[in-house]
Design a protein around this motif. Structure first.
Motif, PDB file in Angstrom:
ATOM      1  N   CYS A 183       0.837  -1.209   0.000  1.00 16.54           N
ATOM      2  CA  CYS A 183       0.000   0.000   0.000  1.00 16.54           C
ATOM      3  C   CYS A 183       0.868   1.255   0.000  1.00 16.54           C
ATOM      4  O   CYS A 183       0.570   2.233  -0.707  1.00 16.54           O
ATOM      5  CB  CYS A 183      -0.923  -0.001   1.217  1.00 16.54           C
ATOM      6  SG  CYS A 183      -2.224  -1.270   1.169  1.00 16.54           S
ATOM      7  N   ALA A 186       0.943   4.258  -2.738  1.00 25.30           N
ATOM      8  CA  ALA A 186       0.096   5.283  -2.111  1.00 25.30           C
ATOM      9  C   ALA A 186      -0.031   6.534  -2.974  1.00 25.30           C
ATOM     10  O   ALA A 186      -1.051   7.225  -2.924  1.00 25.30           O
ATOM     11  CB  ALA A 186       0.650   5.648  -0.733  1.00 25.30           C
ATOM     12  N   ARG A 226      -6.076   3.324  -6.084  1.00 30.41           N
ATOM     13  CA  ARG A 226      -6.439   3.950  -4.812  1.00 30.41           C
ATOM     14  C   ARG A 226      -7.588   3.191  -4.122  1.00 30.41           C
ATOM     15  O   ARG A 226      -7.585   3.000  -2.908  1.00 30.41           O
ATOM     16  CB  ARG A 226      -6.825   5.409  -5.046  1.00 30.41           C
ATOM     17  CG  ARG A 226      -5.660   6.283  -5.465  1.00 30.41           C
ATOM     18  CD  ARG A 226      -6.062   7.739  -5.633  1.00 30.41           C
ATOM     19  NE  ARG A 226      -4.879   8.579  -5.788  1.00 30.41           N
ATOM     20  CZ  ARG A 226      -4.916   9.906  -5.799  1.00 30.41           C
ATOM     21  NH1 ARG A 226      -6.082  10.542  -5.664  1.00 30.41           N
ATOM     22  NH2 ARG A 226      -3.800  10.596  -5.937  1.00 30.41           N
ATOM     23  N   LYS A 227      -8.535   2.767  -4.929  1.00 30.56           N
ATOM     24  CA  LYS A 227      -9.664   2.003  -4.382  1.00 30.56           C
ATOM     25  C   LYS A 227      -9.187   0.657  -3.847  1.00 30.56           C
ATOM     26  O   LYS A 227      -9.632   0.204  -2.781  1.00 30.56           O
ATOM     27  CB  LYS A 227     -10.703   1.785  -5.483  1.00 30.56           C
ATOM     28  CG  LYS A 227     -11.988   1.119  -5.030  1.00 30.56           C
ATOM     29  CD  LYS A 227     -12.936   2.098  -4.394  1.00 30.56           C
ATOM     30  CE  LYS A 227     -14.317   1.468  -4.192  1.00 30.56           C
ATOM     31  NZ  LYS A 227     -15.278   2.420  -3.627  1.00 30.56           N
ATOM     32  N   ILE A 267      -6.228  -0.123  -2.646  1.00 34.46           N
ATOM     33  CA  ILE A 267      -5.518   0.096  -1.388  1.00 34.46           C
ATOM     34  C   ILE A 267      -6.522   0.188  -0.239  1.00 34.46           C
ATOM     35  O   ILE A 267      -6.387  -0.481   0.792  1.00 34.46           O
ATOM     36  CB  ILE A 267      -4.662   1.373  -1.463  1.00 34.46           C
ATOM     37  CG1 ILE A 267      -3.482   1.151  -2.414  1.00 34.46           C
ATOM     38  CG2 ILE A 267      -4.175   1.785  -0.073  1.00 34.46           C
ATOM     39  CD1 ILE A 267      -2.714   2.424  -2.743  1.00 34.46           C
ATOM     40  N   GLY A 268      -7.545   1.009  -0.412  1.00 35.70           N
ATOM     41  CA  GLY A 268      -8.545   1.156   0.635  1.00 35.70           C
ATOM     42  C   GLY A 268      -9.303  -0.121   0.913  1.00 35.70           C
ATOM     43  O   GLY A 268      -9.577  -0.460   2.075  1.00 35.70           O
ATOM     44  N   LEU A 302      -1.881   8.695   2.509  1.00 32.06           N
ATOM     45  CA  LEU A 302      -2.726   8.009   1.536  1.00 32.06           C
ATOM     46  C   LEU A 302      -3.640   9.017   0.850  1.00 32.06           C
ATOM     47  O   LEU A 302      -3.913  10.098   1.391  1.00 32.06           O
ATOM     48  CB  LEU A 302      -3.579   6.942   2.220  1.00 32.06           C
ATOM     49  CG  LEU A 302      -2.852   5.796   2.913  1.00 32.06           C
ATOM     50  CD1 LEU A 302      -3.854   4.936   3.692  1.00 32.06           C
ATOM     51  CD2 LEU A 302      -2.092   4.937   1.908  1.00 32.06           C
ATOM     52  N   SER A 351      -8.397   6.289  -0.664  1.00 31.70           N
ATOM     53  CA  SER A 351      -7.844   5.128   0.049  1.00 31.70           C
ATOM     54  C   SER A 351      -8.136   5.220   1.539  1.00 31.70           C
ATOM     55  O   SER A 351      -8.517   4.231   2.176  1.00 31.70           O
ATOM     56  CB  SER A 351      -6.339   5.030  -0.184  1.00 31.70           C
ATOM     57  OG  SER A 351      -6.029   4.808  -1.535  1.00 31.70           O
ATOM     58  N   ARG A 352      -7.975   6.406   2.093  1.00 30.07           N
ATOM     59  CA  ARG A 352      -8.193   6.596   3.530  1.00 30.07           C
ATOM     60  C   ARG A 352      -9.661   6.351   3.899  1.00 30.07           C
ATOM     61  O   ARG A 352      -9.967   5.663   4.873  1.00 30.07           O
ATOM     62  CB  ARG A 352      -7.763   8.006   3.914  1.00 30.07           C
ATOM     63  CG  ARG A 352      -7.823   8.318   5.412  1.00 30.07           C
ATOM     64  CD  ARG A 352      -7.314   9.735   5.661  1.00 30.07           C
ATOM     65  NE  ARG A 352      -5.933   9.857   5.218  1.00 30.07           N
ATOM     66  CZ  ARG A 352      -4.881   9.571   5.975  1.00 30.07           C
ATOM     67  NH1 ARG A 352      -5.065   9.151   7.222  1.00 30.07           N
ATOM     68  NH2 ARG A 352      -3.671   9.711   5.508  1.00 30.07           N
ATOM     69  N   GLU A 370     -11.916   4.602   2.296  1.00 33.22           N
ATOM     70  CA  GLU A 370     -12.247   3.180   2.131  1.00 33.22           C
ATOM     71  C   GLU A 370     -11.684   2.348   3.280  1.00 33.22           C
ATOM     72  O   GLU A 370     -12.338   1.458   3.801  1.00 33.22           O
ATOM     73  CB  GLU A 370     -11.715   2.671   0.796  1.00 33.22           C
ATOM     74  CG  GLU A 370     -12.473   3.155  -0.414  1.00 33.22           C
ATOM     75  CD  GLU A 370     -13.893   2.615  -0.463  1.00 33.22           C
ATOM     76  OE1 GLU A 370     -14.097   1.429  -0.156  1.00 33.22           O
ATOM     77  OE2 GLU A 370     -14.813   3.382  -0.795  1.00 33.22           O
TER      78      GLU A 370
END
Length: 221
Positions: A170, A174, A182-183, A185-186, A209, A213-214, A216
Motif C-alpha cells: 500500500c 500510495a 487507490r480504491k 488500497i482502501g 494516503l 484510500s483513507r 475506504e
C-alpha cells in the motif's frame, strides 16, 4: 474438456441470449465489452449444466478453457472462465501464473481482475509460497491491473495475512493517481481491518494516503 464444455456452454448461452438486456449490460460496463444479456444467477445455472458430469480438469485443460473463453467476444464467457478457475484453483501450479497474468491484462476490468486476484492468484500464493516473490514484482509492474492484483491477492487471507507485506504494498503505491489502485488500497486495508482494526488505524494514521484510500480503509472503523 475444453471443446465439449465450451460447445455445451455456447448452446446454452445462445438459447438465452437477450439483446435488450445485453445493451443495458454493455452500457453499464462503459461499452467496453459485448454481452449476451444473461444475468448472473442464470449464468451460474447454465454453467452448472455445461460442466455436469465432467471430471475435475487438469491444469492444462483448465487454462485452455480459460483461453478459449477469453477469445469469445461476449463477457459472460470470461465470467464462466473466472468461475472455473476459482473453483479449481487447487490444480494450478506456479507454472500457471504467467497464463493467469495474461488473462488479467487481456480485456481487463475490475469484474474479471478482482476474481482472478483474490480467488485465483491469492490461493495460488497461499499454496506455493515461491509465488510471494512474484507478488513483490507485480506490485511495481507497469500494468495497472497487475498492481491491483498484487494489492488484492491477500484480500480474504484474514489471520493469515502478511500484514507487513500488505502495508508495504500500500505504501509503495500510495501516490498512484489511478482510481482503481487507490480504491484497491482502501479495500485491502478495510478487509484486513476486520481482523486487526488497530493495526489498520495505526497504519492509516502514519501513512500519506489518498483521500479515497483513507476513506475506504476506515469506512467500517
Amino acid at each position: 474438456m475444453t471443446e465439449p464444455v465450451l460447445d455445451r456452454l455456447t448452446a446454452l448461452f445462445e438459447a438465452d441470449r437477450d439483446p435488450s438486456r445485453a445493451a443495458a449490460m454493455r452500457a453499464y460496463m462503459r461499452d467496453q465489452f459485448d454481452f449476451l444479456g444473461i444475468m448472473s444467477p442464470r449464468q451460474r445455472e447454465l454453467a452448472r449444466r455445461a460442466v455436469a458430469g465432467t471430471a475435475r480438469p487438469t491444469e492444462a485443460a483448465l487454462l485452455a478453457l480459460a483461453d478459449a473463453c477469453w477469445a469469445r467476444p461476449e463477457r459472460e464467457y470470461q465470467y464462466f472462465a473466472c468461475d472455473q478457475l476459482r473453483r479449481h484453483a487447487r490444480v494450478l501450479s506456479p507454472d500457471a501464473l504467467p497464463v493467469v497474468r495474461r488473462l488479467i491484462t487481456t480485456k481487463p476490468w475490475w469484474d474479471t481482475v478482482d476474481v482472478l486476484a483474490a480467488r485465483v492468484v491469492g490461493p495460488m500464493v497461499t499454496r506455493d509460497r515461491v509465488l510471494v516473490a512474484a507478488m513483490d514484482d507485480w506490485i511495481d509492474d507497469d500494468a495497472l491491473w497487475v498492481v491491483r492484483t498484487a494489492l488484492l491477492h491477500q484480500l480474504f487471507y484474514k489471520r493469515d495475512t502478511d500484514a507487513d507485506r500488505l502495508f508495504r504494498y500500500c505504501t509503495r503505491q500510495a501516490g498512484h493517481t489511478d482510481f482503481f489502485i487507490r480504491k484497491a488500497i482502501g479495500w485491502a486495508l478495510r478487509e484486513y481491518a476486520k481482523t486487526d482494526p488497530d493495526a489498520v488505524r495505526s497504519y492509516v494514521a502514519a501513512t500519506s494516503l489518498s483521500g479515497l484510500s483513507r476513506r475506504e480503509a476506515l469506512k467500517n472503523l
